[in-house]
Design a protein around this motif. Structure first.
Motif, PDB file in Angstrom:
ATOM      1  N   ARG A 228      21.833 -18.351 -16.868  1.00 24.59           N
ATOM      2  CA  ARG A 228      20.752 -17.391 -16.690  1.00 24.59           C
ATOM      3  C   ARG A 228      19.493 -17.856 -17.411  1.00 24.59           C
ATOM      4  O   ARG A 228      18.375 -17.729 -16.904  1.00 24.59           O
ATOM      5  CB  ARG A 228      21.186 -16.026 -17.238  1.00 24.59           C
ATOM      6  N   ALA A 229      19.658 -18.406 -18.618  1.00 27.37           N
ATOM      7  CA  ALA A 229      18.505 -18.924 -19.360  1.00 27.37           C
ATOM      8  C   ALA A 229      17.853 -20.072 -18.611  1.00 27.37           C
ATOM      9  O   ALA A 229      16.625 -20.224 -18.621  1.00 27.37           O
ATOM     10  CB  ALA A 229      18.949 -19.378 -20.752  1.00 27.37           C
ATOM     11  N   ALA A 230      18.676 -20.898 -17.934  1.00 24.07           N
ATOM     12  CA  ALA A 230      18.138 -22.029 -17.171  1.00 24.07           C
ATOM     13  C   ALA A 230      17.287 -21.567 -15.997  1.00 24.07           C
ATOM     14  O   ALA A 230      16.367 -22.269 -15.570  1.00 24.07           O
ATOM     15  CB  ALA A 230      19.289 -22.912 -16.680  1.00 24.07           C
ATOM     16  N   LYS A 231      17.585 -20.366 -15.464  1.00 26.45           N
ATOM     17  CA  LYS A 231      16.756 -19.819 -14.388  1.00 26.45           C
ATOM     18  C   LYS A 231      15.361 -19.483 -14.893  1.00 26.45           C
ATOM     19  O   LYS A 231      14.376 -19.614 -14.163  1.00 26.45           O
ATOM     20  CB  LYS A 231      17.405 -18.559 -13.800  1.00 26.45           C
ATOM     21  N   LEU A 232      15.294 -19.047 -16.152  1.00 29.05           N
ATOM     22  CA  LEU A 232      14.018 -18.627 -16.721  1.00 29.05           C
ATOM     23  C   LEU A 232      13.260 -19.776 -17.355  1.00 29.05           C
ATOM     24  O   LEU A 232      12.028 -19.739 -17.436  1.00 29.05           O
ATOM     25  CB  LEU A 232      14.264 -17.533 -17.769  1.00 29.05           C
ATOM     26  N   GLY A 265      33.561 -15.068 -15.130  1.00 24.68           N
ATOM     27  CA  GLY A 265      33.562 -16.328 -14.388  1.00 24.68           C
ATOM     28  C   GLY A 265      32.674 -16.232 -13.170  1.00 24.68           C
ATOM     29  O   GLY A 265      31.876 -17.146 -12.879  1.00 24.68           O
ATOM     30  N   ILE A 266      32.776 -15.115 -12.456  1.00 24.43           N
ATOM     31  CA  ILE A 266      31.935 -14.932 -11.270  1.00 24.43           C
ATOM     32  C   ILE A 266      30.473 -14.777 -11.672  1.00 24.43           C
ATOM     33  O   ILE A 266      29.564 -15.306 -11.016  1.00 24.43           O
ATOM     34  CB  ILE A 266      32.412 -13.712 -10.456  1.00 24.43           C
ATOM     35  N   ARG A 267      30.215 -14.059 -12.762  1.00 20.22           N
ATOM     36  CA  ARG A 267      28.838 -13.944 -13.255  1.00 20.22           C
ATOM     37  C   ARG A 267      28.240 -15.332 -13.532  1.00 20.22           C
ATOM     38  O   ARG A 267      27.081 -15.612 -13.180  1.00 20.22           O
ATOM     39  CB  ARG A 267      28.801 -13.127 -14.550  1.00 20.22           C
ATOM     40  N   GLU A 272      24.668 -19.789 -11.952  1.00 23.76           N
ATOM     41  CA  GLU A 272      24.567 -21.219 -11.627  1.00 23.76           C
ATOM     42  C   GLU A 272      24.011 -21.412 -10.221  1.00 23.76           C
ATOM     43  O   GLU A 272      23.104 -22.212  -9.997  1.00 23.76           O
ATOM     44  CB  GLU A 272      25.956 -21.876 -11.729  1.00 23.76           C
ATOM     45  N   CYS A 273      24.565 -20.688  -9.253  1.00 25.74           N
ATOM     46  CA  CYS A 273      24.196 -20.894  -7.852  1.00 25.74           C
ATOM     47  C   CYS A 273      22.795 -20.401  -7.537  1.00 25.74           C
ATOM     48  O   CYS A 273      22.151 -20.913  -6.621  1.00 25.74           O
ATOM     49  CB  CYS A 273      25.211 -20.213  -6.932  1.00 25.74           C
ATOM     50  N   GLU A 274      22.323 -19.418  -8.279  1.00 24.70           N
ATOM     51  CA  GLU A 274      20.964 -18.933  -8.053  1.00 24.70           C
ATOM     52  C   GLU A 274      19.924 -19.909  -8.579  1.00 24.70           C
ATOM     53  O   GLU A 274      18.736 -19.759  -8.297  1.00 24.70           O
ATOM     54  CB  GLU A 274      20.781 -17.553  -8.692  1.00 24.70           C
ATOM     55  N   ASN A 275      20.371 -20.912  -9.335  1.00 26.62           N
ATOM     56  CA  ASN A 275      19.432 -21.896  -9.883  1.00 26.62           C
ATOM     57  C   ASN A 275      18.972 -22.912  -8.845  1.00 26.62           C
ATOM     58  O   ASN A 275      17.830 -23.370  -8.893  1.00 26.62           O
ATOM     59  CB  ASN A 275      20.065 -22.639 -11.068  1.00 26.62           C
ATOM     60  N   SER A 276      19.844 -23.290  -7.898  1.00 27.82           N
ATOM     61  CA  SER A 276      19.453 -24.322  -6.944  1.00 27.82           C
ATOM     62  C   SER A 276      20.437 -24.390  -5.783  1.00 27.82           C
ATOM     63  O   SER A 276      21.583 -23.940  -5.887  1.00 27.82           O
ATOM     64  CB  SER A 276      19.404 -25.696  -7.632  1.00 27.82           C
ATOM     65  N   ILE A 277      19.970 -24.988  -4.682  1.00 33.18           N
ATOM     66  CA  ILE A 277      20.836 -25.221  -3.526  1.00 33.18           C
ATOM     67  C   ILE A 277      21.924 -26.220  -3.889  1.00 33.18           C
ATOM     68  O   ILE A 277      23.065 -26.122  -3.421  1.00 33.18           O
ATOM     69  CB  ILE A 277      20.006 -25.734  -2.337  1.00 33.18           C
ATOM     70  N   THR A 278      21.577 -27.186  -4.730  1.00 35.11           N
ATOM     71  CA  THR A 278      22.558 -28.188  -5.149  1.00 35.11           C
ATOM     72  C   THR A 278      23.783 -27.530  -5.773  1.00 35.11           C
ATOM     73  O   THR A 278      24.922 -27.937  -5.519  1.00 35.11           O
ATOM     74  CB  THR A 278      21.929 -29.161  -6.155  1.00 35.11           C
ATOM     75  N   ASN A 279      23.554 -26.503  -6.575  1.00 37.50           N
ATOM     76  CA  ASN A 279      24.678 -25.823  -7.206  1.00 37.50           C
ATOM     77  C   ASN A 279      25.531 -25.074  -6.190  1.00 37.50           C
ATOM     78  O   ASN A 279      26.748 -24.952  -6.356  1.00 37.50           O
ATOM     79  CB  ASN A 279      24.168 -24.854  -8.272  1.00 37.50           C
ATOM     80  N   GLU A 317      31.273  -6.107  -7.287  1.00 37.56           N
ATOM     81  CA  GLU A 317      29.819  -6.262  -7.127  1.00 37.56           C
ATOM     82  C   GLU A 317      29.382  -7.704  -7.325  1.00 37.56           C
ATOM     83  O   GLU A 317      28.633  -8.261  -6.522  1.00 37.56           O
ATOM     84  CB  GLU A 317      29.101  -5.348  -8.122  1.00 37.56           C
ATOM     85  N   TRP A 318      29.855  -8.327  -8.406  1.00 43.07           N
ATOM     86  CA  TRP A 318      29.450  -9.708  -8.672  1.00 43.07           C
ATOM     87  C   TRP A 318      30.074 -10.675  -7.673  1.00 43.07           C
ATOM     88  O   TRP A 318      29.467 -11.691  -7.313  1.00 43.07           O
ATOM     89  CB  TRP A 318      29.810 -10.090 -10.107  1.00 43.07           C
ATOM     90  N   GLY A 319      31.264 -10.363  -7.192  1.00 46.83           N
ATOM     91  CA  GLY A 319      31.870 -11.199  -6.160  1.00 46.83           C
ATOM     92  C   GLY A 319      31.058 -11.184  -4.886  1.00 46.83           C
ATOM     93  O   GLY A 319      30.787 -12.232  -4.284  1.00 46.83           O
ATOM     94  N   LEU A 320      30.621 -10.006  -4.459  1.00 46.40           N
ATOM     95  CA  LEU A 320      29.789  -9.905  -3.259  1.00 46.40           C
ATOM     96  C   LEU A 320      28.420 -10.534  -3.482  1.00 46.40           C
ATOM     97  O   LEU A 320      27.844 -11.128  -2.566  1.00 46.40           O
ATOM     98  CB  LEU A 320      29.638  -8.439  -2.852  1.00 46.40           C
TER      99      LEU A 320
END
Length: 651
Positions: A228-232, A265-267, A272-279, A317-320
């Motif tokens: 999450r910090a990496a997103k910011l 784990g899902i969080r 991670e995935c919201e950071n980039s398409i690569t992830n 919620e986090w899974g969806l």
């Protein structure tokens, strides 16, 4: 693991060589006194993890630690002369009224520096730091960070890597420090952890103690905070290059029945995935063929979590949310479609929770996931059969004021309407009325208007029932309103014009559309976006269909309406659709006009018609429309006849 990363043994050796930071000087203690310190740490009762996760804070006994500080403060001869030490209260009464606040952290950290090899002391010290970091006093966390507390914890983790109790306590302490008190900023703790070797220590600890659920739980929490910090802040390493996603998937698979591990784990994967398409790509590939017979890919792990915890709202919620995030990547969406009944599982969750007032975000993410998956034709049938149309319609009615739910629902229905069977299913339902209601409720939301018009446009294609459905509930006026409000949005204008093109395909509706203000709206759209090819094309199709109505023809002959049509002929020479339909409009408008009437176009415009004939010699539709236009225009005046001849029309 990358070669640039340290092993546990290498890191431990480095710690041995590292100079201890400058701290307050204390006396050396006997083993009995160390035991007393451990007892004082034990008195700092560790709060409930569940309570901490939900925002509560556990109580702590600071009087015991105050006594420890007094013990540490005493010099070799019970004197402090000439030494830099902290002065502690000398009696119980003073101790109770002078309970130290931020002074506790330095004492704990000194113990870690002074007795690094004592695993039991390290464990209890880490638990004490966790208690302080999660207390209501934010100063405690600041004190830990300012006294190099992160480094102390990391050093202890490396030194006692084989001791599960130390790893658990240390990881929870790091997690508590990494959590941001302010939602939109990176915490100082997260920065400190990112700048140190906490990521390496966390991953090695999770790998070494894979069977310990509490270690995986805390590790996933740390990785979630870092991602999450990496997103910011892009300079922070989210751990993907070091194998963080793989380690999280391993934790999910190993502890598939432990809800805290599944949740965090899902969080972590979401962040991670919201950071980039690569992830997103990495998650799709993570775990494939690498976890043995019982291993799953990252995608399957999420579906299993949703299936195993139907009563855990946060896990669902986090899974969806993760499915919604990853499915926007095409390859991931295709892979998801081949998994264990993914669409059915999402719809089952939505059906079970659609009336839950606390499940609004869950509904958003679930519909978002379905809208992404519905973009692929192979999912259309399974989604319709599974009852997606009914489920989405019910959720739209359940949350009529939630804009994001309405937008995603319109997008989903528009995607489904790409096939005939789904269009018919939508028409049999109450979805059209619900969507038109959403258009009125969120008239200023351009995205919703675009998606809603895209749905209405699809319903009008080749279906008299669809046109009737759109015209009901003030559908035509809703589309005209969308065009008048969102003049700057070429996408709204294009989809709305598409609705009118579909309506006007049936001649009986042309007069209704023409009298609704659609002609003015389409003309303004063409003037506002002259270079948007797709918009110009659909507007020309709509006007050609509408120009079969006498009422529409009279209005289109007005110069203000005719000007953008002629401009499109000149600017969109590379569009066969524009060339054919503009000529078709001119043919319709000039047909049956009396010779000597006011000319529709000038001689220079006739040249563009001739060019259309020359540019598209193999297009029967364009040749027919241009010939019809030239023929009708030439009958109106001698000037028009001469222009056709002089511009090469006869040739």
């Amino acid at each position: 693991r990358r070669n640039s990363r340290m092993s546990a043994e290498e890191s431990k050796a480095e710690i041995e060589e590292t100079k201890t930071p400058e701290l307050t000087t204390y006396t050396t203690m006997t083993s009995a006194e160390i035991r007393e310190i451990e007892d004082a740490f034990e008195a700092l009762e560790k709060p409930s993890l569940v309570s901490w996760r939900t925002g509560g804070s556990g109580g702590s006994s600071r009087h015991g630690l105050t006594a420890v500080q007094g013990k540490l403060s005493a010099g070799p001869n019970e004197s402090t002369a000439g030494t830099n030490v902290a002065i502690a209260p000398t009696d119980a009464t003073t101790a109770q009224h002078n309970v130290p606040g931020t002074e506790e952290a330095p004492v704990i950290l000194y113990c870690l520096h002074a007795y690094p090899d004592n695993a039991d002391l390290n464990e209890k010290a880490f638990n004490a730091l966790f208690t302080l970091a999660t207390s209501v006093e934010c100063r405690q966390k600041s004190e830990i960070l300012s006294n190099k507390g992160v480094k102390c914890i990391i050093d202890g983790l490396w030194r006692h890597m084989e001791v599960p109790a130390v790893q658990e306590a240390g990881l929870f302490a790091l997690w508590a420090l990494a959590v941001s008190e302010e939602g939109g900023s990176v915490s100082k703790g997260a920065k400190s952890i990112a700048e140190g070797r906490a990521l390496d220590a966390t991953l090695i600890s999770m790998q070494t103690h894979l069977h310990f659920a509490s270690i995986q739980y805390a590790g996933c929490g740390i990785l979630s905070c870092l991602a999450r910090a990496a997103k910011l802040e892009k300079t922070i390493d989210d751990g993907t290059s070091s194998g963080a996603m793989f380690q999280v998937v391993c934790a999910l698979d190993m502890h598939s029945t432990t809800s805290p591990v599944q949740e965090w784990g899902i969080r972590a994967l979401v962040n991670e995935c919201e950071n980039s398409i690569t992830n997103k790509i990495l998650l799709v590939k993570t775990g494939e063929g690498s976890l043995g017979d019982g291993g799953d890919s990252g995608i399957l792990s999420i579906y299993k979590a949703i299936k195993r915890f139907p009563g855990e709202l946060v896990v669902l919620e986090w899974g969806l949310r993760l499915i919604h995030c990853v499915s926007c990547y095409e390859n991931a969406a295709v892979k998801m479609s081949k998994a264990d009944r993914p669409i059915e599982r999402v719809i089952e969750v939505l059906e079970a929770r659609k009336r839950d007032p606390e499940a609004m975000r869950l509904c958003e993410e679930g519909i978002g996931a379905l809208s992404n998956l519905s973009a692929f034709e192979q999912n259309n049938t399974s989604m319709r059969v599974a009852g997606a149309i009914k489920t989405v319609s019910n959720i739209m009615m359940q949350h009529p004021r939630v804009e994001r739910i309405q937008v995603l629902s319109c997008r989903l229905l528009a995607n489904l309407a790409a096939t005939k069977d789904s269009r018919e299913a939508i028409l049999r339902s109450d979805a059209t009325r619900i969507v038109l209601s959403a258009m009125r409720a969120f008239s200023t939301c351009a995205t919703l208007q675009e998606e809603a018009c895209r749905l209405l446009r699809a319903l009008c294609v080749g279906s008299s029932d669809g046109r009737s459905s759109v015209s009901g509930s003030a559908g035509i006026s809703s589309v005209v309103r969308a065009m008048s409000i969102h003049t700057d949005s070429s996408k709204v204008q294009e989809q709305a014009a598409g609705v009118f093109a579909g309506m006007a395909f049936e001649e009986s509706w042309c007069g209704v559309v023409a009298s609704s203000g659609a002609l003015v709206a389409i003309s303004k759209a063409m003037s506002a976006h002259p270079k948007e090819r797709s918009l110009q094309e659909i507007c020309c199709v709509a006007l050609r269909n509408l120009s079969t109505s006498s009422d529409a023809r009279n209005e289109l002959r007005v110069p203000d309406r005719l000007e953008p049509i002629i401009r499109a002929l000149a600017l969109q020479e590379e569009s066969e659709v524009v060339q054919e339909n503009v000529c078709g409009i001119l043919w319709n408008l000039s047909a049956n006009m009396v010779r000597g009437s006011r000319p529709l176009i000038g001689p220079e415009d006739i040249e563009h018609i001739v060019k259309a004939m020359q540019n598209y010699p193999d297009s029967p539709g364009t040749q027919k429309a241009t010939c019809g236009a030239l023929w009708s225009l030439a009958t109106l005046s001698d000037e028009a006849q001469n222009a056709v001849a002089s511009k090469g029309g006869i040739d």
